[in-house]
Scaffold this active site. Sequence first.
Site, mmCIF file in Angstrom:
data_model
loop_
_atom_site.group_PDB
_atom_site.id
_atom_site.type_symbol
_atom_site.label_atom_id
_atom_site.label_comp_id
_atom_site.label_asym_id
_atom_site.label_seq_id
_atom_site.Cartn_x
_atom_site.Cartn_y
_atom_site.Cartn_z
ATOM 1 C CE LYS A 257 -3.703 -2.377 2.609
ATOM 2 N NZ LYS A 257 -4.588 -2.271 3.804
ATOM 3 C CG HIS B 250 -5.108 -6.392 0.103
ATOM 4 N ND1 HIS B 250 -6.282 -6.414 0.829
ATOM 5 C CD2 HIS B 250 -5.261 -7.310 -0.888
ATOM 6 C CE1 HIS B 250 -7.104 -7.306 0.281
ATOM 7 N NE2 HIS B 250 -6.513 -7.861 -0.760
ATOM 8 C CG ASN C 76 -3.431 -2.778 7.278
ATOM 9 O OD1 ASN C 76 -3.341 -2.340 6.134
ATOM 10 N ND2 ASN C 76 -4.476 -3.472 7.696
ATOM 11 C CB THR D 64 -7.197 -6.463 10.045
ATOM 12 O OG1 THR D 64 -7.491 -7.669 9.336
ATOM 13 C CG2 THR D 64 -7.692 -5.271 9.251
ATOM 14 N NE ARG E 249 -2.196 -6.129 7.154
ATOM 15 C CZ ARG E 249 -3.369 -6.681 6.825
ATOM 16 N NH1 ARG E 249 -3.969 -7.516 7.660
ATOM 17 N NH2 ARG E 249 -3.933 -6.397 5.680
ATOM 18 N NE ARG F 133 -5.948 -12.855 6.110
ATOM 19 C CZ ARG F 133 -6.498 -11.654 5.863
ATOM 20 N NH1 ARG F 133 -6.496 -11.151 4.646
ATOM 21 N NH2 ARG F 133 -7.036 -10.965 6.821
ATOM 22 C CG PHE G 90 -13.149 2.170 8.221
ATOM 23 C CD1 PHE G 90 -12.691 1.456 7.123
ATOM 24 C CD2 PHE G 90 -13.759 1.469 9.263
ATOM 25 C CE1 PHE G 90 -12.826 0.073 7.051
ATOM 26 C CE2 PHE G 90 -13.908 0.083 9.205
ATOM 27 C CZ PHE G 90 -13.448 -0.613 8.085
HETATM 28 P P1 DAT Z 1 -7.666 -7.297 5.779
HETATM 29 O O1 DAT Z 1 -6.949 -6.179 5.062
HETATM 30 O O2 DAT Z 1 -6.855 -7.843 6.924
HETATM 31 O O3 DAT Z 1 -8.178 -8.382 4.855
HETATM 32 P P2 DAT Z 1 -10.343 -6.143 5.830
HETATM 33 O O4 DAT Z 1 -10.526 -6.684 4.447
HETATM 34 O O5 DAT Z 1 -11.402 -6.447 6.842
HETATM 35 O O6 DAT Z 1 -8.945 -6.615 6.465
HETATM 36 O O7 DAT Z 1 -10.194 -4.568 5.782
HETATM 37 C C1 DAT Z 1 -9.538 -3.931 4.724
HETATM 38 C C2 DAT Z 1 -8.753 -2.734 5.240
HETATM 39 O O8 DAT Z 1 -9.639 -1.770 5.835
HETATM 40 C C3 DAT Z 1 -7.766 -3.086 6.345
HETATM 41 O O9 DAT Z 1 -6.547 -3.555 5.822
HETATM 42 C C4 DAT Z 1 -7.655 -1.790 7.080
HETATM 43 C C5 DAT Z 1 -9.032 -1.186 7.004
HETATM 44 N N1 DAT Z 1 -9.868 -1.548 8.170
HETATM 45 C C6 DAT Z 1 -10.546 -2.709 8.345
HETATM 46 N N2 DAT Z 1 -11.231 -2.736 9.485
HETATM 47 C C7 DAT Z 1 -11.013 -1.526 10.070
HETATM 48 C C8 DAT Z 1 -11.448 -0.922 11.288
HETATM 49 N N3 DAT Z 1 -12.268 -1.538 12.142
HETATM 50 N N4 DAT Z 1 -10.996 0.327 11.575
HETATM 51 C C9 DAT Z 1 -10.186 0.977 10.723
HETATM 52 N N5 DAT Z 1 -9.734 0.464 9.548
HETATM 53 C C10 DAT Z 1 -10.128 -0.771 9.218
HETATM 54 MG MG MG Z 2 -9.630 -8.270 3.302
#
Ligand code: DAT
Ligand code: MG
Length: 172
Positions: free
Chosen positions: A15, A130, A127, A102, A113, A96, A63
């Site tokens: 990212k 992806h 973080n 996350t 991360r 992962r 968000f």
């Molecule tokens: P991941 O990236 O671990 O697959 P995700 O698909 O649920 O997680 O979310 C995508 C992105 O969105 C994640 O990398 C960061 C942001 N994000 C997710 N949940 C969040 C939250 N509760 N508060 C703030 N940012 C969040």
């Molecule tokens: Mg995801």
Amino acid sequence: MSQDNKNKAVLILIKPDGLKKSLTGNILTRLSETKLEIVAAKMVRVSRELAEEHYRHLRDKPFFPELIKYIQGELHNRRKVMALIYWGEDAIRKCRAIAGSTNPEEAEPTTIRGSYGRILTTGLYENVIHVSSDEKEAEREIKLWFRPDEIIVDLYPTKEVVEKECKHKVWL
Ligand code: DAT
Ligand code: MG
């Protein structure tokens, strides 16, 4: 062919914060511990359409607008991401595990991360990378980010089409 690829392909994005912090080499070194093969890689200028489609499962989250700005590089003045496909046995789980949770505050400190992520004052998780979450998401995301001819193995079934009067650039 595609059945042989079950659970074998995963989309990785470095990212904009990862690029801004010069973490590319570091991240690729960490991911090389998996012994997976890189079968596609490119730099991408992320359009709003691509960003919104990629994160469509989160479109109702508060968000979401900031997440779209983040992946488009607007929070870091780095309008690009590096997109890669890793391929091999158990690719999603392995990547992962190295990426970590996350939420960077909850991620193991030794993960990518956990080492390099942070939470913005707005609450958004910044973080660094992806990683596709499961096989279905991996297929959806890989088809969204890459054309078949950009990947050096046959991951999913394709068809040939002849496009007439389709404008594109060629080397001069
Ligand atoms: P991941 O990236 O671990 O697959 P995700 O698909 O649920 O997680 O979310 C995508 C992105 O969105 C994640 O990398 C960061 C942001 N994000 C997710 N949940 C969040 C939250 N509760 N508060 C703030 N940012 C969040
Ligand atoms: Mg995801």
